[in-house]
Enzyme design. Structure first.
Site, PDB file in Angstrom:
ATOM      1  N   GLU A  38       0.820  -1.228   0.000  1.00 28.14           N
ATOM      2  CA  GLU A  38       0.000   0.000   0.000  1.00 28.14           C
ATOM      3  C   GLU A  38       0.845   1.266   0.000  1.00 28.14           C
ATOM      4  O   GLU A  38       0.488   2.261   0.640  1.00 28.14           O
ATOM      5  CB  GLU A  38      -0.920   0.023   1.228  1.00 28.14           C
ATOM      6  CG  GLU A  38      -1.995  -1.031   1.211  1.00 28.14           C
ATOM      7  CD  GLU A  38      -3.081  -0.765   2.252  1.00 28.14           C
ATOM      8  OE1 GLU A  38      -2.785  -0.132   3.286  1.00 28.14           O
ATOM      9  OE2 GLU A  38      -4.224  -1.196   2.020  1.00 28.14           O
ATOM     10  N   GLU A  87      -6.969  -7.374  -0.401  1.00 29.87           N
ATOM     11  CA  GLU A  87      -7.470  -7.292   0.974  1.00 29.87           C
ATOM     12  C   GLU A  87      -8.929  -6.871   0.976  1.00 29.87           C
ATOM     13  O   GLU A  87      -9.241  -5.695   0.775  1.00 29.87           O
ATOM     14  CB  GLU A  87      -6.666  -6.281   1.804  1.00 29.87           C
ATOM     15  CG  GLU A  87      -5.275  -6.735   2.153  1.00 29.87           C
ATOM     16  CD  GLU A  87      -4.527  -5.722   3.025  1.00 29.87           C
ATOM     17  OE1 GLU A  87      -5.166  -4.954   3.769  1.00 29.87           O
ATOM     18  OE2 GLU A  87      -3.289  -5.703   2.928  1.00 29.87           O
TER      19      GLU A  87
HETATM   20  C1  GAL Z   1      -4.236  -2.354   5.176  1.00 31.69           C
HETATM   21  C2  GAL Z   1      -2.871  -3.012   5.310  1.00 31.69           C
HETATM   22  C3  GAL Z   1      -2.949  -4.275   6.135  1.00 31.69           C
HETATM   23  C4  GAL Z   1      -3.722  -4.028   7.396  1.00 31.69           C
HETATM   24  C5  GAL Z   1      -5.094  -3.480   7.040  1.00 31.69           C
HETATM   25  C6  GAL Z   1      -5.957  -3.154   8.228  1.00 31.69           C
HETATM   26  O1  GAL Z   1      -4.108  -1.025   4.889  1.00 31.69           O
HETATM   27  O2  GAL Z   1      -2.353  -3.306   4.052  1.00 31.69           O
HETATM   28  O3  GAL Z   1      -1.659  -4.716   6.424  1.00 31.69           O
HETATM   29  O4  GAL Z   1      -3.028  -3.129   8.167  1.00 31.69           O
HETATM   30  O5  GAL Z   1      -4.945  -2.297   6.359  1.00 31.69           O
HETATM   31  O6  GAL Z   1      -6.179  -4.268   8.977  1.00 31.69           O
END
Ligand code: GAL
Length: 848
Positions: free
Chosen positions: A184, A253
C-alpha cells in the site's frame, strides 16, 4: 557388467527423479482476465492467515477449514522482525516456521500468495520492520535511500532464496503462485516526495530480478510498473481497474471485519455485506479476491502494532481467533464460493457483459460461446428498496444490497442477502466451576514487587528528556524517567499553602507517575496516537524528593507516511506548577536518570524460576508494579483455552515462559454513541459502522495455546502495572454452545443440491441441517423452534403471528441426543399454520 547395469539403473532413476521433481512444475502467468495457471485462466478465492498469529499445531486445522470453506489460496505476509531479530541472525523456529506453513498449505492442495513486503503494516509492531533497521546510519525507510534499499533487497532475496531452495514456487512444483513487494505504498507515497516514484520503480525491478517464476503484485499502487500487477485493498473493490489492459482485476485485501484496539469498541462486519462486496467484484470482471483476514488469530508477545492494537486479532474473520468456525459468516461465504465456482468456466471464457436493469440494478452475463455455457450475476446495489427484475425472460426478486448468482443464467443458486448457513453462538465457558481437578484453577499465587524507579546497574543519566524508542530500541515496553529534586519550602509552586501539581507531556503511549515511591496517577493515549497529558496533585516534602515516571509503549506505530519516526515517551515539558497560581518550574532540562526495562525483565521473572518469589497469606492486590506467579495443570479436554483477566489492570502474561501478550481489561471502550444494538448491513460499510462492547473492556479473554501446556506443572506469570487481583482470573474454554438455523420454504435451494437436475431440485425443497461442531458434543435441548413467521436472530428468536404448534416436538424427535440432524422445511413436515403466507423454520439447539 554389474557395474554397467548399476549405471543404467542410476541413469533411469535420475530421469524418473527429475520427472518427479519437474512434472509438477506449474506455469503461472496472467492476462487481462485472470491469473493463468498452466494455460488456464482461474477464478480464485483466497484468504489471509498469518502464520505467527497461531501455533504450528493449529495450522493443519486452519488450512483444512479454509479449504473446506472454498478457498483456493492462502495469503500470508512475511514478518521480518520475527525472522531477523538481530541483523544477520535468523530465526524460523516454531510459529516462525514459514517453510513448514507454506508446505502445509501446499500439502492440503492449496496455493500460497507470499506477501514479502518486507513492510507489511498488518497491525504488527513497527509494520514488521526490525528495530535495528532504524539505527543503520543514514537510513530512511521506504524511499529511494541506499542503506534502506540494501537491507530491503537483502531480506527479500533471503526469503526468495529460502523458498527456492525448498522448491516452494509453483514454477518449481511448489504452492506459491504469487508474491507481493511493498504494501500500500501508493497510500502514503505523497509523504515521500519525488523519491517515492524512483523507490517504487526500484522495488519493482528488484523484485522482478529475483526471478521467482511467478507474478509479483503491488497493492494500492496505481503506478506499479510492468510486469507487476497493481491490486486493490478495501471493503469494496468492484470499481477498481488495474493500470494496464493486460493485467487482471485482483483484490488482495477484502477486510472481513476490522481489528480492535485497547480502549475501543469491537468492530464487526455483517456477512451479507461481505458477500455482497465479493459477488459484486466477481460480477464486474474480478477474478481473484482475498479475505483479510480469513483467520486473524492472536498478537502473541509484543507483536501487536498500533499503538494500542489489542492482543486479540480476531478481526470478525470467518475463522475466529481460536480457530472455530464463525457462523453464519463462514458457511454463507462457503456457499458463495461454491456458487462462484459454478460460474468459473463461463467467467474465464469472456469479459463481463453488463446491462442496466433499472435504477441501482444491473445484470451481467459471462458466456462461453462455443458451448453455450452461460452464467449471470444480478445486482441490486441500492441500499433501500428491494426490486423485481426481468432478466432473460424470467423475473427475479432482488433484496436491497444483494447479488444473485445464476450459474446457468436461469436458476438462482445463491443470493448474498439470504443466508442458508447455520449460525452458531460461541462462548467462553468458565472452567472454574467445571473442573473436577482443582489443580487446573488459577490459585496459590506468589509475588515479587517491582521496584519503583531506578533499580538496575544499567541506568544512565542525561541532561533533558529523551525520546523513548530511540532509547529502548523496543527492547522493552518500559522506560523509567527519574528525577531527584530538593525542596527548600520556598518554591513558587508551594507559596501560600498551595500544593504542587505535576504536569507531564508525553508522546505516549501511556505513563504512570510516582512521587517518593507512591503512585500518583496515570495517563494514556489511544489508537489515534494522541499525546498523553498528565496533571496530578502531588505531595512534596522538605528536602530530597523523587519523581519517577514509568513511560510505556503499547505496540509501535505500523502505518502512515514516515510512521517509523513517530516517537514515544516523555518528551516534555515536565513541570511543577502551583495549584492556585500560574507559577511554573520547568523540570524538562534537569539531569534525569534513565532505566530501560524493568528489574523483573532483567531478572527474567517471566519464566517463573527465580528464587525471589514470595508466597503466603499477604498477597498484595490492587497495587501497582507487582509480578504474580502460579502453577496449574492443563484444563481437561481439547477445546481452545483462554484466561479471563477480569479483575486485572494492565500488563503482560507468560505461560511457561511464552508471552501470551499484553492484557488490559481495565481499559474500557467509551459508552457514548459508537455502538448500536443492531447494524444494518445494507449500504456502504466502514470500520466505524458496526461496533459492539461499548462501555466494556476491549478484551477480557486471552488465548493460551494448548500446545504451550504440559499436563501438569505449568507456570503462569503476570506483570501487573496498575493494580489488579489475580485471584479473580480464571480459565475459560472457547466452545460452540448453540447452533441455529433459519430457512425459508421459498429460499433458493441450498447450493449443495445444485448438481441434481432442476426438477429434482424443486421437488427436494429446502432442508435444515444442524450439527454440533465438536465430535464429543450432542444436541442436548431445542431452545427454540418455530415454523411460521419467527423473528430475531440466533440467540434471540421469538415466535411470530404464525407458528405451527408441532415444530418443537418434531425438532426434539429429530435432533435430541444426536450430534446432527436434518428436517425438510415444508408444510409436508409441519402442516400449514397459515396458508398463503411464506413460512420459515427457525431453530436454536444447545450443544453440550
Ligand atoms: C491495510 C494493510 C494491512 C492491514 C489493514 C488493516 O491497509 O495493508 O496490512 O493493516 O490495512 O487491517
Amino acid at each position: 557388467m554389474a557395474g554397467n547395469r548399476g549405471g543404467v539403473l542410476a541413469a533411469v532413476l535420475a530421469v524418473v527423479l527429475l520427472r518427479c521433481l519437474t512434472s509438477f512444475a506449474v506455469n503461472v502467468t496472467y492476462d487481462h482476465r485472470a491469473l493463468v495457471i498452466d494455460g488456464s485462466r482461474r477464478v480464485l478465492v483466497s484468504g489471509s492467515i498469518h502464520y505467527p498469529r497461531s501455533t504450528p499445531d493449529m495450522w493443519p486445522d486452519l488450512i483444512q477449514k479454509s479449504k473446506d470453506g472454498g478457498l483456493d489460496v492462502i495469503e500470508t505476509y512475511v514478518f521480518w522482525d520475527l525472522h531477523e531479530p538481530t541483523r544477520n541472525q535468523f530465526d524460523f523456529e516454531g510459529r516462525k516456521d514459514l517453510v513448514k506453513f507454506v508446505k502445509l498449505v501446499g500439502d492440503a492442495g492449496l496455493y500460497v500468495h507470499l506477501r514479502i513486503g518486507p513492510y507489511v503494516c498488518a497491525e504488527w509492531n513497527y509494520g514488521g520492520f526490525p528495530l535495528w533497521l532504524h539505527f543503520i546510519p543514514g537510513i530512511e525507510f521506504r524511499t529511494d535511500n541506499e542503506p534502506f534499499k540494501v537491507e530491503m533487497q537483502r531480506f527479500t532475496a533471503f526469503i526468495v532464496n529460502m523458498m527456492k531452495q525448498e522448491k516452494l514456487y509453483a514454477s518449481q512444483g511448489g504452492p506459491i503462485i504469487l508474491s507481493q513487494i511493498e504494501n500500500e505504498y501508493g497510500n502514503v507515497a505523497s509523504s515521500y516526495g519525488p523519491r517515492a516514484k524512483s523507490y517504487i520503480n526500484w522495488a519493482a525491478a528488484m523484485a522482478t530480478s529475483l526471478d521467482t517464476g511467478v507474478p509479483w503484485i503491488m497493492c494500492q499502487q496505481a503506478d506499479a510498473p510492468d510486469p507487476i500487477i497493481n491490486t486493490c485493498n478495501g471493503f469494496y473493490c468492484d470499481n477498481f481497474t488495474p493500470n494496464s489492459a493486460k493485467k487482471p482485476k485482483m483484490w488482495t485485501e477484502n477486510w472481513s471485519g476490522w481489528f480492535s484496539a485497547f480502549g475501543g469498541p469491537v468492530p464487526y462486519r455483517p456477512v451479507e455485506d461481505v458477500a455482497f462486496a465479493v459477488a459484486r467484484f466477481y460480477q464486474r470482471n474480478g477474478t481473484f479476491q482475498n479475505y483479510y483476514m480469513y483467520h486473524g488469530g492472536t498478537n502473541f508477545g509484543r507483536s501487536s502494532g498500533g499503538p494500542f492494537v489489542s492482543t486479540s486479532y480476531d478481526y470478525d474473520a470467518p475463522l475466529d481467533e481460536y480457530g472455530l468456525l464463525r457462523q453464519p459468516k463462514y458457511g454463507h461465504l462457503k456457499d458463495l464460493h461454491k456458487a462462484i465456482k459454478l460460474c468459473e468456466e463461463a467467467m474465464v471464457s469472456s469479459d463481463a457483459s453488463t446491462t442496466s436493469l433499472g435504477s441501482n440494478l444491473e445484470g451481467t452475463i459471462y458466456k462461453k460461446t462455443e458451448s453455450g455455457l452461460c452464467s449471470a450475476f444480478l445486482a441490486n446495489f441500492g441500499a433501500v428498496s428491494d426490486a423485481t427484475v426481468n432478466f432473460n425472460g424470467n423475473s427475479y426478486h432482488l433484496p436491497a444490497w444483494s447479488v444473485s448468482i445464476l450459474p446457468d443464467c436461469k436458476n438462482v443458486a445463491f443470493n448474498t442477502a439470504k443466508i442458508n448457513s447455520v449460525a452458531t453462538i460461541s462462548s467462553f465457558v468458565s472452567q472454574s466451576s467445571k473442573s473436577d481437578n482443582s489443580e487446573a484453577s488459577l490459585s496459590d499465587w506468589s509475588w515479587i514487587t517491582e521496584p519503583v524507579g531506578i533499580s538496575s546497574d544499567n541506568a544512565f543519566t542525561r541532561v533533558g528528556l529523551v525520546e523513548q524508542i530511540n532509547t529502548t530500541a523496543d527492547q522493552s515496553d518500559y522506560l523509567w524517567y527519574s528525577l531527584s529534586i530538593d525542596i527548600k519550602g520556598d518554591e513558587p509552586f508551594l507559596e501560600n499553602g498551595s500544593h504542587a501539581v505535576l504536569h507531564v507531556q508525553s508522546l505516549g503511549h501511556a505513563l504512570h507517575a510516582f512521587v517518593n515511591g507512591i503512585f500518583s496517577g496515570s495517563g494514556r493515549g489511544n489508537s489515534g496516537n494522541s499525546k498523553v497529558v498528565l496533571d496530578v496533585p502531588i505531595n512534596l516534602l522538605p528536602g530530597a524528593n523523587k519523581i519517577d515516571l514509568l513511560s510505556l509503549t503499547v505496540g509501535l506505530q505500523n502505518y502512515g507516511g514516515h510512521y517509523d519516526l513517530r516517537g514515544a515517551g516523555v518528551t516534555g515539558p515536565v513541570h511543577l506548577k502551583s495549584s492556585n497560581s500560574s507559577s511554573i518550574t520547568d523540570l524538562s532540562s534537569q539531569q534525569w536518570k534513565y532505566q530501560i526495562g524493568l528489574k523483573g525483565e532483567e531478572l527474567s521473572l517471566s519464566d517463573g524460576v527465580s528464587s525471589l518469589w514470595t508466597s503466603g497469606s499477604s498477597l498484595p492486590t490492587n497495587q501497582p508494579l507487582i509480578w504474580y506467579k502460579t502453577t496449574f495443570d492443563a484444563p481437561e479436554g481439547d477445546n481452545p483455552l483462554a484466561i479471563d483477566f477480569t479483575g486485572m489492570g494492565k500488563g503482560e502474561a507468560w505461560v511457561n515462559g511464552e508471552s501470551i501478550g499484553r492484557y488490559w481489561p481495565a481499559y474500557t471502550a467509551s459508552t457514548t454513541g459508537a455502538c448500536t444494538n443492531s447494524c444494518n448491513y445494507k449500504g456502504h460499510y466502514d470500520d466505524r459502522k458496526c461496533l459492539k462492547d461499548c462501555g466494556k473492556p476491549s478484551q477480557t479473554f486471552y488465548h493460551v495455546p494448548r500446545s504451550w501446556l504440559k499436563p501438569s506443572g505449568n507456570v503462569l506469570v503476570l506483570f501487573e502495572e496498575t493494580g489488579g487481583d489475580p485471584t479473580r482470573t480464571s480459565f475459560a474454554t472457547r466452545e460452540v454452545v448453540s447452533v441455529c438455523s433459519r430457512i425459508s420454504e421459498s429460499h433458493p435451494t441450498p447450493i449443495d443440491t445444485w448438481a441434481i437436475s432442476s426438477d429434482a431440485r424443486k421437488q427436494a425443497g429446502p432442508t435444515m441441517s444442524l450439527e454440533c461442531p465438536h465430535p464429543d458434543q450432542l444436541i442436548s435441548s431445542i431452545k427454540f423452534a418455530s415454523f411460521g413467521t419467527p423473528h430475531g436472530t440466533c440467540g434471540s428468536y421469538s415466535h411470530g403471528k404464525c407458528s405451527s404448534n408441532n415444530a418443537l416436538s418434531i425438532l426434539q424427535e429429530a435432533c435430541l441426543g444426536s450430534r446432527s440432524c436434518s428436517v425438510g422445511v415444508s408444510i409436508s413436515t409441519f402442516g400449514d399454520p397459515c396458508a398463503g403466507v411464506t413460512k420459515s423454520l427457525a431453530v436454536e439447539a444447545s450443544c453440550t
